[in-house]
Scaffold this motif. Structure first.
Motif, PDB file in Angstrom:
ATOM      1  N   LEU A  65      14.774   4.767  -5.578  1.00  0.00           N
ATOM      2  CA  LEU A  65      15.889   4.313  -6.407  1.00  0.00           C
ATOM      3  C   LEU A  65      15.404   3.512  -7.618  1.00  0.00           C
ATOM      4  CD1 LEU A  65      18.446   3.222  -3.661  1.00  0.00           C
ATOM      5  CD2 LEU A  65      18.495   5.302  -5.064  1.00  0.00           C
ATOM      6  N   GLY A  66      14.081   3.304  -7.677  1.00  0.00           N
ATOM      7  CA  GLY A  66      13.510   2.649  -8.855  1.00  0.00           C
ATOM      8  C   GLY A  66      13.180   1.192  -8.685  1.00  0.00           C
ATOM      9  N   GLU A  67      13.322   0.636  -7.481  1.00  0.00           N
ATOM     10  CA  GLU A  67      13.002  -0.776  -7.281  1.00  0.00           C
ATOM     11  C   GLU A  67      11.485  -0.999  -7.272  1.00  0.00           C
ATOM     12  OE1 GLU A  67      14.982  -3.109  -4.347  1.00  0.00           O
ATOM     13  OE2 GLU A  67      16.608  -1.636  -4.126  1.00  0.00           O
ATOM     14  N   THR A  68      11.063  -2.139  -7.767  1.00  0.00           N
ATOM     15  CA  THR A  68       9.659  -2.544  -7.728  1.00  0.00           C
ATOM     16  C   THR A  68       9.510  -3.611  -6.648  1.00  0.00           C
ATOM     17  OG1 THR A  68       9.360  -2.065 -10.077  1.00  0.00           O
ATOM     18  CG2 THR A  68       7.742  -3.522  -9.040  1.00  0.00           C
ATOM     19  N   LEU A  69       8.947  -3.197  -5.512  1.00  0.00           N
ATOM     20  CA  LEU A  69       8.891  -4.082  -4.344  1.00  0.00           C
ATOM     21  C   LEU A  69       7.589  -4.872  -4.275  1.00  0.00           C
ATOM     22  CD1 LEU A  69      10.294  -1.606  -1.662  1.00  0.00           C
ATOM     23  CD2 LEU A  69      11.555  -3.254  -3.050  1.00  0.00           C
ATOM     24  N   HIS A  70       6.505  -4.293  -4.780  1.00  0.00           N
ATOM     25  CA  HIS A  70       5.190  -4.908  -4.613  1.00  0.00           C
ATOM     26  C   HIS A  70       4.464  -4.914  -5.954  1.00  0.00           C
ATOM     27  CE1 HIS A  70       6.027  -4.306  -0.354  1.00  0.00           C
ATOM     28  NE2 HIS A  70       6.143  -3.003  -0.580  1.00  0.00           N
ATOM     29  N   GLN A  71       3.531  -5.842  -6.073  1.00  0.00           N
ATOM     30  CA  GLN A  71       2.673  -5.909  -7.248  1.00  0.00           C
ATOM     31  C   GLN A  71       1.227  -5.727  -6.805  1.00  0.00           C
ATOM     32  OE1 GLN A  71       3.497  -6.002 -10.392  1.00  0.00           O
ATOM     33  NE2 GLN A  71       5.707  -6.228 -10.042  1.00  0.00           N
ATOM     34  N   PRO A  72       0.460  -4.881  -7.494  1.00  0.00           N
ATOM     35  CA  PRO A  72      -0.963  -4.778  -7.150  1.00  0.00           C
ATOM     36  C   PRO A  72      -1.671  -6.089  -7.416  1.00  0.00           C
ATOM     37  CG  PRO A  72      -0.493  -3.638  -9.214  1.00  0.00           C
ATOM     38  CD  PRO A  72       0.832  -4.041  -8.635  1.00  0.00           C
ATOM     39  N   HIS A  73      -2.792  -6.279  -6.762  1.00  0.00           N
ATOM     40  CA  HIS A  73      -3.548  -7.519  -6.942  1.00  0.00           C
ATOM     41  C   HIS A  73      -3.952  -7.670  -8.404  1.00  0.00           C
ATOM     42  CE1 HIS A  73      -6.623 -10.628  -6.366  1.00  0.00           C
ATOM     43  NE2 HIS A  73      -6.044 -10.864  -5.206  1.00  0.00           N
ATOM     44  N   ALA A  74      -3.939  -8.896  -8.867  1.00  0.00           N
ATOM     45  CA  ALA A  74      -4.211  -9.154 -10.284  1.00  0.00           C
ATOM     46  C   ALA A  74      -5.586  -8.658 -10.711  1.00  0.00           C
ATOM     47  CB  ALA A  74      -4.088 -10.653 -10.572  1.00  0.00           C
ATOM     48  N   THR A  75      -6.543  -8.614  -9.778  1.00  0.00           N
ATOM     49  CA  THR A  75      -7.898  -8.183 -10.122  1.00  0.00           C
ATOM     50  C   THR A  75      -8.127  -6.702  -9.860  1.00  0.00           C
ATOM     51  OG1 THR A  75      -8.700  -8.790  -7.909  1.00  0.00           O
ATOM     52  CG2 THR A  75      -8.804 -10.479  -9.629  1.00  0.00           C
ATOM     53  N   TYR A  90       4.910   7.405 -12.147  1.00  0.00           N
ATOM     54  CA  TYR A  90       3.744   6.638 -11.731  1.00  0.00           C
ATOM     55  C   TYR A  90       4.145   5.328 -11.049  1.00  0.00           C
ATOM     56  CZ  TYR A  90       0.679   9.868 -14.169  1.00  0.00           C
ATOM     57  OH  TYR A  90       0.002  10.989 -14.561  1.00  0.00           O
ATOM     58  N   ARG A  91       5.199   4.692 -11.541  1.00  0.00           N
ATOM     59  CA  ARG A  91       5.648   3.457 -10.900  1.00  0.00           C
ATOM     60  C   ARG A  91       6.061   3.723  -9.459  1.00  0.00           C
ATOM     61  NH1 ARG A  91       9.483   2.359 -14.014  1.00  0.00           N
ATOM     62  NH2 ARG A  91      11.283   2.866 -12.690  1.00  0.00           N
ATOM     63  N   ARG A  92       6.778   4.812  -9.215  1.00  0.00           N
ATOM     64  CA  ARG A  92       7.198   5.138  -7.853  1.00  0.00           C
ATOM     65  C   ARG A  92       6.019   5.509  -6.960  1.00  0.00           C
ATOM     66  NH1 ARG A  92      11.540   6.220 -11.062  1.00  0.00           N
ATOM     67  NH2 ARG A  92      13.644   5.945 -10.137  1.00  0.00           N
ATOM     68  N   SER A  93       5.053   6.246  -7.491  1.00  0.00           N
ATOM     69  CA  SER A  93       3.888   6.614  -6.678  1.00  0.00           C
ATOM     70  C   SER A  93       3.082   5.379  -6.303  1.00  0.00           C
ATOM     71  CB  SER A  93       3.014   7.626  -7.418  1.00  0.00           C
ATOM     72  OG  SER A  93       2.482   7.065  -8.607  1.00  0.00           O
ATOM     73  N   LEU A  94       2.946   4.435  -7.239  1.00  0.00           N
ATOM     74  CA  LEU A  94       2.220   3.210  -6.929  1.00  0.00           C
ATOM     75  C   LEU A  94       2.974   2.374  -5.904  1.00  0.00           C
ATOM     76  CD1 LEU A  94       0.074   1.050  -7.324  1.00  0.00           C
ATOM     77  CD2 LEU A  94       1.306   0.273  -9.372  1.00  0.00           C
ATOM     78  N   GLN A  95       4.283   2.244  -6.050  1.00  0.00           N
ATOM     79  CA  GLN A  95       5.068   1.463  -5.104  1.00  0.00           C
ATOM     80  C   GLN A  95       5.041   2.083  -3.708  1.00  0.00           C
ATOM     81  OE1 GLN A  95       6.592  -1.598  -5.551  1.00  0.00           O
ATOM     82  NE2 GLN A  95       5.340  -1.527  -7.419  1.00  0.00           N
ATOM     83  N   ALA A  96       5.062   3.406  -3.638  1.00  0.00           N
ATOM     84  CA  ALA A  96       4.969   4.084  -2.338  1.00  0.00           C
ATOM     85  C   ALA A  96       3.621   3.807  -1.680  1.00  0.00           C
ATOM     86  CB  ALA A  96       5.181   5.583  -2.515  1.00  0.00           C
ATOM     87  N   TYR A  97       2.552   3.840  -2.486  1.00  0.00           N
ATOM     88  CA  TYR A  97       1.208   3.571  -1.969  1.00  0.00           C
ATOM     89  C   TYR A  97       1.096   2.142  -1.455  1.00  0.00           C
ATOM     90  CZ  TYR A  97      -3.819   2.556  -2.202  1.00  0.00           C
ATOM     91  OH  TYR A  97      -5.099   2.148  -1.921  1.00  0.00           O
ATOM     92  N   LEU A  98       1.594   1.159  -2.213  1.00  0.00           N
ATOM     93  CA  LEU A  98       1.518  -0.236  -1.789  1.00  0.00           C
ATOM     94  C   LEU A  98       2.391  -0.488  -0.560  1.00  0.00           C
ATOM     95  CD1 LEU A  98       1.646  -2.048  -5.268  1.00  0.00           C
ATOM     96  CD2 LEU A  98      -0.352  -1.583  -3.836  1.00  0.00           C
ATOM     97  N   SER A  99       3.539   0.187  -0.485  1.00  0.00           N
ATOM     98  CA  SER A  99       4.401   0.039   0.695  1.00  0.00           C
ATOM     99  C   SER A  99       3.701   0.573   1.940  1.00  0.00           C
ATOM    100  CB  SER A  99       5.715   0.794   0.467  1.00  0.00           C
ATOM    101  OG  SER A  99       6.439   0.239  -0.609  1.00  0.00           O
ATOM    102  N   TRP A 100       3.057   1.715   1.807  1.00  0.00           N
ATOM    103  CA  TRP A 100       2.297   2.286   2.929  1.00  0.00           C
ATOM    104  C   TRP A 100       1.197   1.327   3.374  1.00  0.00           C
ATOM    105  CZ3 TRP A 100       0.725   5.577   6.657  1.00  0.00           C
ATOM    106  CH2 TRP A 100      -0.650   5.727   6.874  1.00  0.00           C
ATOM    107  N   GLN A 101       0.445   0.790   2.420  1.00  0.00           N
ATOM    108  CA  GLN A 101      -0.635  -0.133   2.740  1.00  0.00           C
ATOM    109  C   GLN A 101      -0.129  -1.322   3.553  1.00  0.00           C
ATOM    110  OE1 GLN A 101      -2.613  -1.168  -1.049  1.00  0.00           O
ATOM    111  NE2 GLN A 101      -4.513  -0.776   0.023  1.00  0.00           N
TER     112      GLN A 101
END
Length: 387
Positions: A65-75, A90-101
């Protein structure tokens, strides 16, 4: 002692791997066995697994739905390209990856597995999570841009690099062009001469670069698994030249590359060799004592030398000792060592004695997997995806 990860942070492979893994070996079947154990535990506890699966599903729904739930580590430089935050795909693919992690980590943390099994699971999934990052695919926005900019040549070059590494670099991405450096021309250019040699080492004395020098010499003991010129890479980043310009008399040890004939060498052999080199420094300079500097395993060696001299009541021959990244008091509680059973250790001992030495390529592989994002996947993207 290994520091524990900060609460709430995701573990990395570097948290778990140490140089002992290169000696005992980490077998693929051990990792597969860990994954089978994790899967079996999940099947035996369906409620726990279902709860986390539903939580992951809920997060993925919000991501779609377009929400940004997580932020990658600053480094974390893998996702520094603006496309990862601005482009909807790309934003959704990154958020899906971080959610899985995060959900996998939570599943392992809250499971009822024994501590050792949880540690093995974190180890295995740290490697998997790094490998399945969306930045490691041809859909990486940097790779897509380069593909269009080069008219497809980046893909051809990448395939060429991949084929070459499969043939000549044990399947790992090359970190450097091996023919780009030559000792004495592009590295190790500081003038000096070999003033002593024994079976284990050569001792070099560098030409002064200041009008006056301190009487007490500095003896640098590099790690046995590195070349001495790690301290003399180029004039702009040479510790040797820095020391010389500040009036120090610098001596450097260059270790011999051992082979099967030297399988009986141990720490005591290296300690005796350093003691002999230290006495040569004292004889050449006329100083009663020396300053020692050891790095990594070189630090371990000079620590043992100090203990040896203290036992002989001769520690006064050392004025000071400086340690660089030297692990002197270690607790081998790494999950990588949890894979080392009696059978693994016996096999490692037999292999070590038969080969006589630990192959440098094995050490390189272990150190690369200590920081896979920096030393493997970074070059995967650069060499193969960007060409």
């Amino acid at each position: 002692m290994r520091d524990k990860p900060a609460p709430g942070t995701l573990p990395t492979a570097a948290t778990f791997i140490n140089a002992q893994s290169a000696i005992t070996g980490l077998r693929g079947r051990d990792l597969l066995s860990t994954l089978r154990s994790v899967a079996a535990h999940g099947l035996r506890h369906p409620v726990h697994s279902a709860r986390h699966a539903l939580a992951l599903g809920g997060q993925l729904g919000r991501v779609l739905l377009g929400e940004t739930l997580h932020q990658p580590h600053a480094t974390d430089s893998r996702f520094s390209d603006p496309s990862w935050s601005l482009n909807p795909f790309y934003r959704r693919s990154l958020q899906a990856y971080l959610s899985w992690q995060k959900q996998v980590k939570s599943w392992i943390d809250e499971s009822g597995m024994p501590d050792d099994d949880r540690a093995r699971a974190h180890f295995a999934f740290a490697l998997i999570n790094d490998a399945v990052s969306p930045s490691n695919t041809l859909l990486n926005p940097l790779a897509v841009k380069e593909l269009f900019n080069s008219g497809g040549h980046s893909l051809v070059r990448g395939l060429t690099h991949l084929f070459d590494d499969l043939l000549h670099n044990n399947g790992l991405p090359s970190q450097v062009t091996k023919h780009a450096f030559e000792v004495g021309k592009t590295v190790a250019t500081t003038p000096g001469a070999v003033v002593f040699r024994n079976e284990l080492l050569e001792l070099m004395q560098y030409k002064p670069m200041s009008e006056k020098q301190y009487a007490r010499p500095l003896l640098v003991v590099p790690p046995q698994i590195n070349k001495y010129y790690i301290f003399d890479l180029s004039p702009s980043n040479s510790f040797v030249q820095f020391a010389l310009k500040n009036g120090l008399q610098v001596f450097m040890i260059s270790w011999r590359n051992p082979d099967v004939r030297h399988r009986e060498w141990g720490l005591s052999s290296y300690v005796e060799a350093v003691e002999e080199a230290m006495n040569v420094c004292r004889a050449i300079t006329g100083s009663r004592d020396v300053n020692l500097m050891g790095a990594c395993a070189g630090g371990l060696t000079i620590a043992a030398l100090q203990g040896h001299l203290q036992a002989k009541r001769q520690l006064r021959r050392i004025a000071s000792a400086t340690y660089l990244v030297s692990l002197l008091d270690s607790q081998l509680d790494s999950p990588a060592t949890l894979f080392a059973d009696e059978q693994t250790l016996e096999a490692a001992k037999r292999r070590s004695y038969q080969q006589g030495v630990l192959d440098g390529r094995d050490m390189a592989r272990v150190f690369a997997w200590m920081r896979p994002n920096d030393l493997i996947w970074n070059y995967w993207v650069n060499n193969y995806l960007l060409g």
